[in-house]
Design an enzyme around this catalytic site. Sequence first.
Site, PDB file in Angstrom:
ATOM      1  N   PRO A  95       0.544  -1.114   0.093  1.00 30.61           N
ATOM      2  CG  PRO A  95      -1.217  -1.673   1.745  1.00 30.61           C
ATOM      3  CD  PRO A  95       0.640  -2.179   1.207  1.00 30.61           C
ATOM      4  CD  GLU A 120       1.889  -8.141  11.335  1.00 25.90           C
ATOM      5  OE1 GLU A 120       2.904  -8.797  11.493  1.00 25.90           O
ATOM      6  OE2 GLU A 120       0.948  -8.381  11.051  1.00 25.90           O
ATOM      7  NE  ARG A 154      -7.444  -8.079 -19.595  1.00 31.99           N
ATOM      8  CZ  ARG A 154      -8.671  -7.843 -20.614  1.00 31.99           C
ATOM      9  NH1 ARG A 154      -8.880  -9.263 -19.836  1.00 31.99           N
ATOM     10  NH2 ARG A 154      -9.357  -6.881 -21.009  1.00 31.99           N
ATOM     11  CG  ASP A 169      -6.162  -1.232 -29.601  1.00 22.20           C
ATOM     12  OD1 ASP A 169      -5.039  -1.218 -28.309  1.00 22.20           O
ATOM     13  OD2 ASP A 169      -5.594  -1.719 -31.211  1.00 22.20           O
TER      14      ASP A 169
HETATM   15  C1  9WO Z   1      -0.421  -5.383   9.166  1.00 21.76           C
HETATM   16  C2  9WO Z   1      -0.347  -5.430   9.776  1.00 21.76           C
HETATM   17  C3  9WO Z   1      -1.084  -5.801  11.143  1.00 21.76           C
HETATM   18  C4  9WO Z   1      -1.178  -4.981  11.736  1.00 21.76           C
HETATM   19  C5  9WO Z   1      -0.004  -4.153  11.772  1.00 21.76           C
HETATM   20  C6  9WO Z   1      -0.394  -2.956  10.646  1.00 21.76           C
HETATM   21  C7  9WO Z   1       0.336  -3.625   9.779  1.00 21.76           C
HETATM   22  N1  9WO Z   1       0.585  -3.481   8.467  1.00 21.76           N
HETATM   23  C8  9WO Z   1      -0.071  -4.380   7.701  1.00 21.76           C
HETATM   24  C9  9WO Z   1       0.808  -4.979   5.901  1.00 21.76           C
HETATM   25  O1  9WO Z   1       0.662  -3.960   5.562  1.00 21.76           O
HETATM   26  N2  9WO Z   1       1.096  -6.022   5.765  1.00 21.76           N
HETATM   27  C10 9WO Z   1       1.924  -6.179   4.379  1.00 21.76           C
HETATM   28  C11 9WO Z   1       0.873  -7.345   3.501  1.00 21.76           C
HETATM   29  C12 9WO Z   1       2.696  -6.761   4.232  1.00 21.76           C
HETATM   30  C13 9WO Z   1       3.306  -6.345   2.811  1.00 21.76           C
HETATM   31  C14 9WO Z   1       2.516  -7.577   2.040  1.00 21.76           C
HETATM   32  N3  9WO Z   1       0.548  -7.325   2.131  1.00 21.76           N
HETATM   33  C15 9WO Z   1       0.123  -7.071   1.468  1.00 21.76           C
HETATM   34  C16 9WO Z   1       0.783  -6.006   0.388  1.00 21.76           C
HETATM   35  N4  9WO Z   1      -1.114  -5.579   1.651  1.00 21.76           N
HETATM   36  N5  9WO Z   1      -1.806  -5.133   1.402  1.00 21.76           N
HETATM   37  C17 9WO Z   1      -0.958  -5.395   0.167  1.00 21.76           C
HETATM   38  C18 9WO Z   1      -1.234  -4.201  -1.019  1.00 21.76           C
HETATM   39  C19 9WO Z   1      -0.465  -4.477  -2.370  1.00 21.76           C
HETATM   40  C20 9WO Z   1      -0.577  -3.784  -3.256  1.00 21.76           C
HETATM   41  N6  9WO Z   1      -1.945  -2.539  -3.654  1.00 21.76           N
HETATM   42  C21 9WO Z   1      -2.434  -2.726  -2.518  1.00 21.76           C
HETATM   43  C22 9WO Z   1      -2.284  -3.486  -1.598  1.00 21.76           C
END
Ligand code: 9WO
Length: 245
Positions: free
Chosen positions: A89, A116, A154, A169
């Site tokens: 994120p 995490e 794709r 397109d």
């Molecule tokens: C988990 C967590 C638990 C307790 C406190 C803080 C915390 N942060 C996270 C967290 O962000 N975990 C991620 C899980 C670690 C990297 C991979 N993960 C992930 C990727 N979650 N969401 C994405 C993601 C990737 C691309 N676009 C949107 C979301």
Amino acid sequence: MRFDVITLFPEMVKQAAACGVTGKAIENEIVTLNVWNPRDYTQDRHKTVDDRPFGGGQGMVMKYQPLHDAVTAAKIDSQNDCKVVYLSPQGKPLTQALLSEVSQLSQLILVAGRYEGVDERFIQRDCDEEWSLGDYVISGGELAALIVIDAVTRLLPNVLGNEQSALQDSHSDGLLDYPQFTRPEMIDGNAVPDVLLSGHHADIERWRMKQALGRTWQKRPDLLKKKTLSAEQERLLAQFKVEVD
Ligand code: 9WO
């Protein structure tokens, strides 16, 4: 094009990618998909891939060394137009334009984090970019990596049929899609728009463009603000606005 995914759940990625359009592209050798499990690159008896965060706090962080060694393995015979991308994120928002650029590469290495997150030094030292699909959290990067693989595949030549590519397109041009209908013509008094049954192709094209413009205006005005409309499109949108009134 070659995709390499660094993941603690290689079967999840392999199995999901084997379905549908991506599966066909793999069968037809238009794309290759390799998976690399950091657990296979651990050096201790317990195959440890995570550890407690310095500074304390909840949860676990993925260790640097198994990730680094897995990416290094994925880079074996990689060309210089290869990118290593961490999905999170915190990344740059992914757009169709960015995906379009990526589809020109010969290799993309996608890193799926778990727990995490990963040791920040891995992102700094080993990754070229960090991408986000949107402002929400999922449980790991695998589903995000699969979305990137699907969306890029794709765009590759010979993946979709000719018809479909032409459609892409003309219609992935920054507008939302027009509404679609199939048989039956009537569902509980709810009819298909007459123009679609008329067989008049020019009228149908105009109606679809008007609907695409109108729906974008209604649901995603931010997309419309970024576009310059032709005189014909301005006229169709004005007509749509009168009709909804
Ligand atoms: C988990 C967590 C638990 C307790 C406190 C803080 C915390 N942060 C996270 C967290 O962000 N975990 C991620 C899980 C670690 C990297 C991979 N993960 C992930 C990727 N979650 N969401 C994405 C993601 C990737 C691309 N676009 C949107 C979301």
